[in-house]
Design a protein around this motif. Structure first.
Motif, PDB file in Angstrom:
ATOM      1  N   LYS A  77       0.843  -1.199   0.000  1.00  0.00           N
ATOM      2  CA  LYS A  77       0.000   0.000   0.000  1.00  0.00           C
ATOM      3  C   LYS A  77       0.879   1.250   0.000  1.00  0.00           C
ATOM      4  CE  LYS A  77      -3.441   2.525   2.644  1.00  0.00           C
ATOM      5  NZ  LYS A  77      -4.570   2.472   3.560  1.00  0.00           N
ATOM      6  N   LEU A 259       5.332  10.642   3.357  1.00  0.00           N
ATOM      7  CA  LEU A 259       4.076   9.960   3.692  1.00  0.00           C
ATOM      8  C   LEU A 259       4.348   8.827   4.669  1.00  0.00           C
ATOM      9  CD1 LEU A 259       2.738   9.809   0.018  1.00  0.00           C
ATOM     10  CD2 LEU A 259       2.733  11.725   1.645  1.00  0.00           C
ATOM     11  N   THR A 261       2.512   6.330   8.168  1.00  0.00           N
ATOM     12  CA  THR A 261       1.251   5.840   8.730  1.00  0.00           C
ATOM     13  C   THR A 261       0.884   6.616  10.006  1.00  0.00           C
ATOM     14  OG1 THR A 261       2.631   3.968   9.333  1.00  0.00           O
ATOM     15  CG2 THR A 261       0.984   3.579   7.668  1.00  0.00           C
ATOM     16  N   ASN A 302      -4.977  -3.326   7.151  1.00  0.00           N
ATOM     17  CA  ASN A 302      -4.624  -4.703   7.489  1.00  0.00           C
ATOM     18  C   ASN A 302      -5.677  -5.639   6.950  1.00  0.00           C
ATOM     19  OD1 ASN A 302      -2.211  -4.095   8.790  1.00  0.00           O
ATOM     20  ND2 ASN A 302      -3.310  -3.563  10.662  1.00  0.00           N
ATOM     21  N   SER A 309       2.980  -7.631  10.261  1.00  0.00           N
ATOM     22  CA  SER A 309       4.017  -7.144  11.163  1.00  0.00           C
ATOM     23  C   SER A 309       5.212  -8.033  10.938  1.00  0.00           C
ATOM     24  CB  SER A 309       3.535  -7.233  12.603  1.00  0.00           C
ATOM     25  OG  SER A 309       4.636  -7.415  13.468  1.00  0.00           O
TER      26      SER A 309
HETATM   27  P1  ATP Z   1       6.467  -3.796  10.396  1.00  0.00           P
HETATM   28  O1  ATP Z   1       5.779  -3.708  11.705  1.00  0.00           O
HETATM   29  O2  ATP Z   1       5.962  -4.887   9.546  1.00  0.00           O
HETATM   30  O3  ATP Z   1       7.945  -3.764  10.492  1.00  0.00           O
HETATM   31  P2  ATP Z   1       6.720  -1.117   9.708  1.00  0.00           P
HETATM   32  O4  ATP Z   1       5.758  -0.021   9.480  1.00  0.00           O
HETATM   33  O5  ATP Z   1       7.535  -1.010  10.939  1.00  0.00           O
HETATM   34  O6  ATP Z   1       5.996  -2.478   9.630  1.00  0.00           O
HETATM   35  P3  ATP Z   1       8.638  -0.292   7.813  1.00  0.00           P
HETATM   36  O7  ATP Z   1       9.645  -1.072   7.097  1.00  0.00           O
HETATM   37  O8  ATP Z   1       9.090   0.722   8.795  1.00  0.00           O
HETATM   38  O9  ATP Z   1       7.681  -1.310   8.486  1.00  0.00           O
HETATM   39  O10 ATP Z   1       7.582   0.366   6.805  1.00  0.00           O
HETATM   40  C1  ATP Z   1       7.874   0.977   5.579  1.00  0.00           C
HETATM   41  C2  ATP Z   1       6.684   1.793   5.192  1.00  0.00           C
HETATM   42  O11 ATP Z   1       5.553   0.952   4.985  1.00  0.00           O
HETATM   43  C3  ATP Z   1       6.317   2.771   6.276  1.00  0.00           C
HETATM   44  O12 ATP Z   1       6.096   4.026   5.678  1.00  0.00           O
HETATM   45  C4  ATP Z   1       5.082   2.183   6.881  1.00  0.00           C
HETATM   46  O13 ATP Z   1       4.271   3.170   7.416  1.00  0.00           O
HETATM   47  C5  ATP Z   1       4.443   1.458   5.693  1.00  0.00           C
HETATM   48  N1  ATP Z   1       3.566   0.379   6.148  1.00  0.00           N
HETATM   49  C6  ATP Z   1       3.895  -0.708   6.865  1.00  0.00           C
HETATM   50  N2  ATP Z   1       2.813  -1.468   7.148  1.00  0.00           N
HETATM   51  C7  ATP Z   1       1.745  -0.838   6.584  1.00  0.00           C
HETATM   52  C8  ATP Z   1       0.344  -1.105   6.519  1.00  0.00           C
HETATM   53  N3  ATP Z   1      -0.189  -2.181   7.111  1.00  0.00           N
HETATM   54  N4  ATP Z   1      -0.443  -0.255   5.819  1.00  0.00           N
HETATM   55  C9  ATP Z   1       0.085   0.827   5.232  1.00  0.00           C
HETATM   56  N5  ATP Z   1       1.386   1.148   5.271  1.00  0.00           N
HETATM   57  C10 ATP Z   1       2.225   0.344   5.929  1.00  0.00           C
END
Ligand code: ATP
Ligand code: MG
Length: 597
Positions: A77, A259, A261, A302, A309
């Motif tokens: 996404k 951008l 979350t 999700n 995660s």
């Molecule tokens: P995880 O908990 O799986 O490690 P995270 O957000 O910590 O997820 P990152 O590698 O930091 O993982 O994320 C890269 C980008 O993807 C960030 O900008 C994050 O906000 C976005 N992202 C991750 N999971 C989602 C989700 N479920 N929906 C939308 N954006 C997401």
């Protein structure tokens, strides 16, 4: 290998069609879905206004994953949003590794993330690493110290928590808050030189311990970690925190719209505070960025019955609950790819779910429909029998064979035709026969008649059972005057079933997947393994396929008529020992089961 488990819920073979295999309503939905490829949303409006009003020359975004695992659907996404926005508005987008946690990150993860972004069909403008900015980040930390805006603190983690206050109570100042600049500078240099143990000292921003926004209560900027970094090696033993790194990385790259979350909403004030208080050279703010980057938050999405995660996915992989990161039951991008999802289907899924200011939970059918729509239009049709039952046509000459010329796609002539061989013995799916069928069972039973799709009508004359009573073979007669969908006497045959000529059949292993979890939100559980669906994999190790399947390109997708959509398994398939995965069923059997109650 024997048949391992039964599929939970109604058998996927029971949702047969007896009429036209193609449904134009769903084709139209597919067209609508395709036209959503460039969705309009609030971030797009903000970005295009910023260009219109001359705030920026063009849009410059970045996708900033941490290389601490494989990407999943949630990341898709964010990828589609960041790369898609830049693409639609004629801007640029970087792939940036946010790699400031040395213990968790690795080259393997970094490579897989690059592969997944490219597989989804996006090209990054620059490949960047936050770790490439460690020198600059260190310099900016010194600048804040020199300006009296950062200090070295030795409170323990517990004290720090206590001093931080709560949502309803202000925090209180650390006794080290007014440490003189020269002392802070010397201590920070000593931290960098490895003169302190992990956890002994941190560098904190000096903002406001009474701020209603807890993120602004003197947040930590640097901590000590004696860990090998997969790129920076052992050069550093102090590592910058996410909040300090992210905004500066954005500014250094000239990002216009950062951008992220929703959980970073409160961090936005800190993002802005840091950029306001450091001296960025003109060349730091890229050509596009006449102004500082702006953080904009959007909701996470999700998918029900899945995990999004990396940390929890790692547990499933490491404890062997799944067969690696690319297990086709996982919604990692490598898992979806192996399962047979196409990049277009995932991009369309992301367009379909949209970008909003709220977190959302998406039903599994939304994802499944995205791949169904793609494969409905693009997958070659073929015959595959997963759980074979032999049928002998007693009035068909033993030495005789023939073939039927059939279309590879009912709607798309450009996909050509193929020859479907036929002979005295065929396999049908066990689910298409019942010893004692109810009236409305339009398939085979003793004395009943059914049409072999594209072929003849057959009537079950005799059922051979083994000592245990299991049906092992059917003896049928065929009607030689029943080809081309007609009968000489005009009698109607309601049921049409698929089949494979026994003499020409290819043996294959076919893996059918079901939901990995039997709870809608497994991520909320302390132990996700409690919600694992024990029937998430069914292996059909004696499947029979029509011969054209094996002559196909290994990247090819198939619709096995009446059964579902399939692809070759990228790890285990060999021409001499075919292995296929079911990508998705033809229809949503769970929704049907729920409707029935
Ligand atoms: P995880 O908990 O799986 O490690 P995270 O957000 O910590 O997820 P990152 O590698 O930091 O993982 O994320 C890269 C980008 O993807 C960030 O900008 C994050 O906000 C976005 N992202 C991750 N999971 C989602 C989700 N479920 N929906 C939308 N954006 C997401
Ligand atoms: Mg993260």
């Amino acid at each position: 290998m024997a048949l391992q488990t039964a599929v939970a819920g109604p058998s996927f073979l029971r949702d047969l069609y007896t009429a036209a295999p193609y449904n134009s309503a769903s084709f139209n939905r597919h067209q609508n879905l395709m036209s959503k490829a460039s969705p309009n949303h609030f971030i797009r409006s903000i970005a295009s206004n910023d260009i219109k009003n001359g705030k920026h020359e063009y849009v410059y975004t970045r996708f900033p994953p941490e290389p601490n695992g494989y990407l999943h659907l949630g990341h898709a996404k964010s990828i589609c949003l960041n790369f898609g926005l830049a693409k639609d508005l004629g801007g640029r987008c970087n792939l940036r590794f946010d790699d400031t946690n040395p213990e968790k990150e690795s080259d393997e993860y970094m490579q897989s993330i690059k592969d997944s972004v490219a597989w989804l069909g996006f090209e990054w403008d620059k490949l960047c690493y936050a770790s490439d900015y460690f020198d600059e980040l260190y310099g900016f930390a010194l600048e804040l110290i020199d300006k009296g805006l950062a200090y070295v603190d030795d409170l323990s983690a517990e004290q720090m928590r206590e001093y931080r206050g709560t949502l309803t109570e202000p925090g209180k100042n650390s006794p080290n808050r007014d440490r003189p600049v020269a002392e802070n500078r010397a201590l920070f240099e000593q931290m960098r030189d490895g003169e302190f143990a992990e956890g002994e000292l941190v560098l904190r921003a000096k903002i406001d311990m009474a701020s209603p926004n807890i993120s602004m209560r003197d947040p930590i900027l640097y901590r000590i970690r004696y860990a090998h970094h997969y790129r920076a090696g052992d050069k550093w033993c102090i590592y910058p925190m996410y909040d300090f790194t992210h905004c500066i990385s954005d500014a250094l790259e000239g990002i216009t719209h950062s951008l992220c979350t929703l959980e970073f909403q409160d961090n936005r004030a800190l993002y802005d505070w840091i950029l306001e208080n450091i001296t960025l050279q003109k060349n730091h703010i890229g050509e596009a960025g006449k102004a500082m980057p702006r953080q904009i938050e959007f909701g996470r999405s999700n998918l029900e019955y899945t995990l999004a995660s990396k940390r929890k996915l790692i547990q499933l992989v490491n404890e062997g609950h799944v067969n690696g990161w690319d297990d086709p039951r996982l919604t990692t991008l490598v898992g979806l790819r192996r399962r047979g999802y196409t990049p277009a289907s995932i991009r369309n899924f992301c367009a379909e779910i949209g970008v909003t200011k709220k977190d959302s939970v998406i039903e599994m059918t939304v994802l499944e429909n995205a791949i169904r729509h793609d494969l409905e239009a693009n997958a070659k049709r073929a015959f595959g029998v997963l759980d074979p039952l032999k049928v002998v046509l007693t009035n068909y000459a033993a030495e005789q064979t023939e073939s039927f010329v059939v279309r590879n796609h009912p709607k798309d002539e450009s996909m050509g035709t193929r020859e479907l061989p036929f002979g005295r013995e065929v396999y049908i799916d066990r689910d298409d026969f019942m010893l004692d069928p109810p009236e409305d069972f339009f398939r085979l039973g003793p004395g009943r008649e059914v049409r072999l799709r594209y072929g003849y009508a057959i009537r079950c004359e005799d059922v051979i059972q083994d000592d245990a009573g299991e049906v092992v073979e059917l003896r049928c007669s065929y009607d030689p005057l029943s080809a081309q969908g007609k009968t000489a006497d005009g009698r109607k045959i309601k049921g049409i079933i698929h089949w494979v000529s026994a003499a020409h059949a290819i043996d294959a292993e076919v893996r059918v997947y079901d939901r990995l979890f039997n709870q809608a939100n497994p991520g909320a559980l302390d132990d996700v393994t409690e919600a694992l669906n024990p029937n998430s994999l069914t292996v059909f190790d004696n499947a029979k396929l029509e011969p054209s399947v094996i002559e196909a390109d290994p990247q090819q997708h198939f619709q096995f008529e009446r059964v579902g959509y399939f692809c070759f398994d990228s790890q285990d398939h060999q021409p001499a020992k075919p292995v296929l995965n079911r990508t998705v069923s033809l229809r949503d059997s769970w929704a049907k089961a729920a409707a029935k109650g």
